[in-house]
Each structure stands twice: as structure tokens, then as C-alpha cells.
Design a protein around this motif. Structure first.
Motif, PDB file in Angstrom:
ATOM      1  N   ASP A   7       0.833  -1.207   0.000  1.00 55.17           N
ATOM      2  CA  ASP A   7       0.000   0.000   0.000  1.00 55.17           C
ATOM      3  C   ASP A   7       0.868   1.257   0.000  1.00 55.17           C
ATOM      4  N   ASP A   8       0.307   2.346  -0.497  1.00 53.51           N
ATOM      5  CA  ASP A   8       0.981   3.661  -0.486  1.00 53.51           C
ATOM      6  C   ASP A   8       2.380   3.576  -1.075  1.00 53.51           C
ATOM      7  N   GLU A  62      -4.329   4.449  -6.456  1.00 47.46           N
ATOM      8  CA  GLU A  62      -5.315   4.880  -5.454  1.00 47.46           C
ATOM      9  C   GLU A  62      -5.564   6.380  -5.559  1.00 47.46           C
TER      10      GLU A  62
HETATM   11 MG    MG Z   1      -3.341   3.397   0.347  1.00 46.67          MG
END
Ligand code: MG
Ligand code: C2E
Ligand code: MG
Ligand code: MG
Length: 273
Positions: free
Chosen positions: A180-181, A236
Motif C-alpha cells: 500500500d501507499d 489509489e
Molecule cells: Mg493506500
């Protein structure tokens, strides 16, 4: 006069610090009962296939609706749950509910829909984490292939070897691992090679930067890099058609963001099925 103002300002500053701390303690106290009082809910945000536009999966995002504090953002309370260790119990609740949701939406065998949950480093580092995951998979009777765990680079970098070992164990259960990220932490490409991951999630900041000429090559290279080591890529925080079209041109596999949908309550999501 100057002295007077100076002193006043100092006192104002001190007061606001105390207020922050007081506010945090109030939240902390309310959080202790939040789970048993059923104050948490999960919202779900879809991820769609960039080319077919069909739904690939949903990310579970926790919401806290507190009688005392109203609607509190996870950005305000996840770190308190982490500091107090309460994230372990709450994380189990999230996982169990997400598994039940995944069962409900996977009615069509031919069309698998993935449900991903966010995992905090505190949960990952907990001794029983893998066992707990195994137990919940068994009790909810979910196919582990329908589940993804979202973990940030920063979360992995601390106790790297130990965390990587856990990820291998999780993956052996059949679940997917999502980084993520991506791009906001410090992991080098060398680390990336050692991580047992399936999907790379490009951070919203890179998506925002698509609006500038300097930002474009970076996003394009991240997609190409991910593909070169066999990973799928999600972007995202996609908010505009322009961003979507650019990401499609770069062959980014999946899109998530307000352009497609905001996170929505489970009941509303279920109506789609
Ligand atoms: Mg994220
Ligand atoms: P994240 O996992 O990176 O989640 C993405 C965040 O961006 C979510 O915020 C989502 O609502 C928001 N978002 C999605 N699309 C857009 C968009 O197009 N524009 C904008 N401006 N924002 C968008 P949210 O739900 O407030 O969650 C914040 C963070 O809290 C998450 O970041 C995650 O790190 C953490 N979190 C949320 N739920 C859980 C949970 O169940 N467990 C744990 N450990 N952490 C969670
Ligand atoms: Mg996430
Ligand atoms: Mg994020």
C-alpha cells in the motif's frame, strides 16, 4: 505591551497542547468500549479493472461512529489503537467482517471479487497474527484467494526479516499481499525484490502529480517496474477522467478513487450484487 502579547501567545500555545492531549485521552477512553458497543463499521471502496471497467475487488475501510465524538476519521484513531495495542482486537474484527462480506458478494464462482483489508505493523508483529488469520479463515469458511492484505512499505521496513517471514506464511495460506501507499516509504528496489507481494498500490500523491508534466514519467515508470517483476498495479485516489486516461495509457491494471466511487457502507455495496 510586547511582553504582554508574548506571554499571552505562550499561554495560548500551552493551552492548545493540553487540549490536544486531553482530546486524545477522551478518544482513547471512548475507544476502549467502541468494539463491544458496536461502534465500528466497515465501508467498502471498489477497485475496477482499467480496461474492462468491471469490479476487481473492494477495500475495507474502518469507520468509527462514536456517540460522544461523532464520526471520527481513521486517521485520527488508528494510531491510538496502535499505541494502546487495541488494534490487535479491532484488526481481528475487521478481518472477520471483511471475510463475511467477501462470502456474501462472491455468489458467482466465475467472477471472483477480492476483498482487501489494511493491516497495521502492530498487528503484523503480534505473535499470534498468522494463527489468528488462519482461525478466522477457517471459521468464516472463506476461500483465502479472495482476500488481500494491504501493508505499507514503512510498516515492513522495521524488523524487515521478521515481517517478510510473516508475509511468506500468510501467502502460504493463499491470501494476496498488497504493498500500500507505494513510493512514500524508503524501500529500495533491492528490498522490493525480496518482498512476497502480488499487487503494488501506487500512492495517491503520484496520481495527483499526473496533473504536472514532471509527475507523468514517474507514474509510468512505477507501472513498468511493477509489471517487469510480475506484479499487478492499482492506482489509489483517482479523482479525474484525465488521471484515469493517463493511467490507462500507462497500462495500470486497476483504478480506485472517488472518480469510480467513494467508500460506501456494506449494505449499499451489497445492493450491487
Ligand atoms: Mg493506500
Ligand atoms: P489507505 O489504506 O491508503 O486508504 C486510502 C484512503 O484514501 C482512504 O481514507 C480512502 O477513503 C481515501 N480515498 C480513496 N479514494 C480517494 C480519492 O479519490 N480522493 C481522496 N481524497 N481520498 C480517497 P480513509 O478511509 O480515511 O482511511 C485512511 C487510512 O486509515 C487508510 O489509508 C489506512 O491506512 C487506515 N485504515 C483505514 N481502515 C483501516 C483498518 O481497518 N485497519 C487499519 N489498520 N488501518 C485502516
Ligand atoms: Mg489501503
Ligand atoms: Mg494512502
Amino acid at each position: 505591551r510586547a511582553k504582554y502579547e508574548g506571554k499571552n501567545r505562550y499561554r495560548f500555545f500551552e493551552k492548545s497542547m493540553n487540549e490536544d492531549l486531553a482530546q486524545k485521552m477522551l478518544l482513547q477512553n471512548s475507544l476502549r468500549n467502541a468494539l463491544e458497543r458496536n461502534e465500528f463499521v466497515l465501508y467498502y471502496q471498489p477497485e475496477v479493472d482499467t480496461f474492462s471497467k468491471s469490479i476487481y475487488g473492494f477495500e475495507a475501510l474502518i469507520r468509527w461512529i462514536s456517540p460522544e465524538h461523532g464520526f471520527v476519521s481513521p486517521l485520527k484513531f488508528i494510531h491510538i489503537l496502535e499505541e494502546t495495542g487495541m488494534i490487535v482486537e479491532v484488526g481481528k474484527w475487521v478481518f472477520k467482517n471483511a471475510c463475511e462480506f467477501a462470502r456474501k458478494i462472491n455468489i458467482d464462482e466465475a467472477n471472483r471479487i477480492i476483498v482487501s483489508i489494511n493491516v497495521s505493523p502492530i498487528q503484523l508483529m503480534h505473535n499470534d497474527f498468522v494463527e489468528d488469520v488462519k482461525d478466522i479463515i477457517a471459521s468464516t469458511e472463506i476461500s483465502p484467494e479472495l482476500i488481500g492484505f494491504e501493508i505499507t512499505e514503512t510498516a515492513l521496513m522495521e524488523s524487515f526479516a521478521e515481517n517478510i517471514d510473516k508475509l511468506y506464511k500468510l501467502r502460504a495460506l493463499g491470501v494476496m499481499i498488497i504493498l500500500d501507499d507505494f513510493g512514500t516509504g524508503y524501500s529500495s528496489l533491492n528490498y522490493l525484490r525480496k518482498m512476497p507481494i502480488d499487487i503494488l498500490k501506487i500512492d495517491k500523491s503520484f496520481v495527483d502529480d499526473l496533473n504536472s508534466e514532471e509527475g507523468k514519467p514517474l507514474a509510468e515508470s512505477i507501472v513498468a517496474l511493477a509489471h517487469s517483476i510480475g506484479l499487478k498495479v492499482v492506482a489509489e485516489g483517482v479523482e479525474t477522467e484525465d488521471q484515469f486516461n493517463i493511467l490507462q495509457k500507462y497500462k495500470c491494471d486497476l483504478i480506485q478513487g472517488y472518480l469510480i466511487s467513494k467508500p460506501v457502507p456494506q449494505e449499499e455495496t451489497l445492493k450491487l450484487f
